[in-house]
Scaffold this motif. Structure first.
Motif, short mmCIF file in Angstrom:
data_model
loop_
_atom_site.label_atom_id
_atom_site.label_comp_id
_atom_site.label_asym_id
_atom_site.label_seq_id
_atom_site.Cartn_x
_atom_site.Cartn_y
_atom_site.Cartn_z
N LEU A 102 44.23 32.11 30.14
CA LEU A 102 44.00 31.83 31.55
C LEU A 102 44.67 32.86 32.47
O LEU A 102 44.07 33.30 33.46
CB LEU A 102 44.51 30.43 31.89
CG LEU A 102 43.68 29.26 31.39
CD1 LEU A 102 44.38 27.94 31.69
CD2 LEU A 102 42.29 29.28 32.00
N VAL A 103 45.88 33.25 32.13
CA VAL A 103 46.58 34.25 32.94
C VAL A 103 45.86 35.59 32.87
O VAL A 103 45.65 36.26 33.89
CB VAL A 103 48.05 34.37 32.50
CG1 VAL A 103 48.72 35.59 33.11
CG2 VAL A 103 48.82 33.12 32.88
N VAL A 104 45.48 36.01 31.68
CA VAL A 104 44.78 37.30 31.53
C VAL A 104 43.46 37.29 32.28
O VAL A 104 43.14 38.24 33.01
CB VAL A 104 44.58 37.63 30.03
CG1 VAL A 104 43.62 38.78 29.85
CG2 VAL A 104 45.92 37.94 29.37
N LEU A 105 42.69 36.24 32.13
CA LEU A 105 41.40 36.15 32.83
C LEU A 105 41.59 36.05 34.35
O LEU A 105 40.83 36.64 35.11
CB LEU A 105 40.59 34.99 32.30
CG LEU A 105 40.08 35.12 30.87
CD1 LEU A 105 39.40 33.83 30.42
CD2 LEU A 105 39.13 36.29 30.75
N GLY A 106 42.59 35.30 34.79
CA GLY A 106 42.85 35.18 36.21
C GLY A 106 43.27 36.49 36.85
O GLY A 106 42.76 36.87 37.91
N SER A 109 40.26 38.90 36.90
CA SER A 109 39.28 38.58 37.94
C SER A 109 39.80 38.93 39.33
O SER A 109 39.04 39.42 40.17
CB SER A 109 38.88 37.11 37.87
OG SER A 109 40.00 36.29 38.14
N LEU A 110 41.08 38.72 39.59
CA LEU A 110 41.65 39.11 40.88
C LEU A 110 41.62 40.62 41.08
O LEU A 110 41.28 41.11 42.16
CB LEU A 110 43.08 38.60 41.01
CG LEU A 110 43.23 37.15 41.44
CD1 LEU A 110 44.69 36.72 41.38
CD2 LEU A 110 42.66 36.94 42.82
N VAL A 111 41.98 41.35 40.04
CA VAL A 111 41.95 42.82 40.14
C VAL A 111 40.53 43.30 40.38
O VAL A 111 40.29 44.17 41.23
CB VAL A 111 42.55 43.46 38.86
CG1 VAL A 111 42.27 44.94 38.80
CG2 VAL A 111 44.05 43.19 38.81
N LEU A 112 39.58 42.75 39.66
CA LEU A 112 38.18 43.13 39.85
C LEU A 112 37.70 42.79 41.26
O LEU A 112 37.02 43.59 41.91
CB LEU A 112 37.30 42.45 38.81
CG LEU A 112 35.83 42.86 38.79
CD1 LEU A 112 35.70 44.34 38.47
CD2 LEU A 112 35.07 42.02 37.79
N TYR A 113 38.08 41.62 41.75
CA TYR A 113 37.70 41.22 43.10
C TYR A 113 38.24 42.20 44.14
O TYR A 113 37.52 42.65 45.03
CB TYR A 113 38.20 39.80 43.39
CG TYR A 113 38.05 39.40 44.84
CD1 TYR A 113 36.82 39.03 45.35
CD2 TYR A 113 39.15 39.42 45.70
CE1 TYR A 113 36.68 38.67 46.69
CE2 TYR A 113 39.03 39.07 47.03
CZ TYR A 113 37.79 38.69 47.52
OH TYR A 113 37.66 38.35 48.83
N PHE A 114 39.52 42.53 44.04
CA PHE A 114 40.12 43.43 45.02
C PHE A 114 39.57 44.87 44.89
O PHE A 114 39.42 45.56 45.88
CB PHE A 114 41.64 43.44 44.91
CG PHE A 114 42.26 42.21 45.49
CD1 PHE A 114 42.07 41.87 46.81
CD2 PHE A 114 43.03 41.37 44.70
CE1 PHE A 114 42.64 40.72 47.35
CE2 PHE A 114 43.60 40.22 45.22
CZ PHE A 114 43.40 39.89 46.55
#
Length: 121
Positions: A102-106, A109-114
């Motif tokens: 969950l931490v790795v995916l979260g 996804s945040l890095v990709l979003y930004f």
């Protein structure tokens, strides 16, 4: 004349006197911590190590095709959950696996979003 009785005067083994011997007796905190960190390593290091070994043994295309075989490793936590003696360790191992995923995916996804949101060209 009889031999002295050695059963009552025998000294305890040296291992029992050791102050760090407490964790050898299935201490619940030790099982929980080692299980959690084993789960973290299982999620992070096992797929990377498996990919590295495949890449050393096979060409890139074949290694890529064989990589899904890493899912066979999920048999280990399932077997540990089934056996009563290792169930506590396995529960915390699964918790460590899920939380790490969950931490790795979260974070990914945040890095990709930004990266997409603030793409400057």
């Amino acid at each position: 004349m009889t031999a002295p009785d050695m059963t009552t005067t025998a000294a305890p083994p040296a291992a029992e006197k050791s102050p760090t011997n407490w964790w050898h007796r299935s201490h619940p905190t030790f099982a929980a911590l080692t299980g959690f960190f084993a789960g973290m390593l299982f999620v992070t290091a096992l797929p990377g190590g498996f990919a590295a070994v495949l890449r050393l043994l096979f060409p890139y295309g074949r290694a890529e095709a064989l990589f899904p075989l890493v899912l066979i490793a999920l048999v280990l936590p399932i077997v540990l959950l089934l056996k009563r003696k290792t169930r506590r360790f396995a529960i915390f191992m699964v918790i460590g696996m899920v939380l790490t995923a969950l931490v790795v995916l979260g974070v990914a996804s945040l890095v990709l979003y930004f990266m997409v949101q603030y793409d400057v060209r």
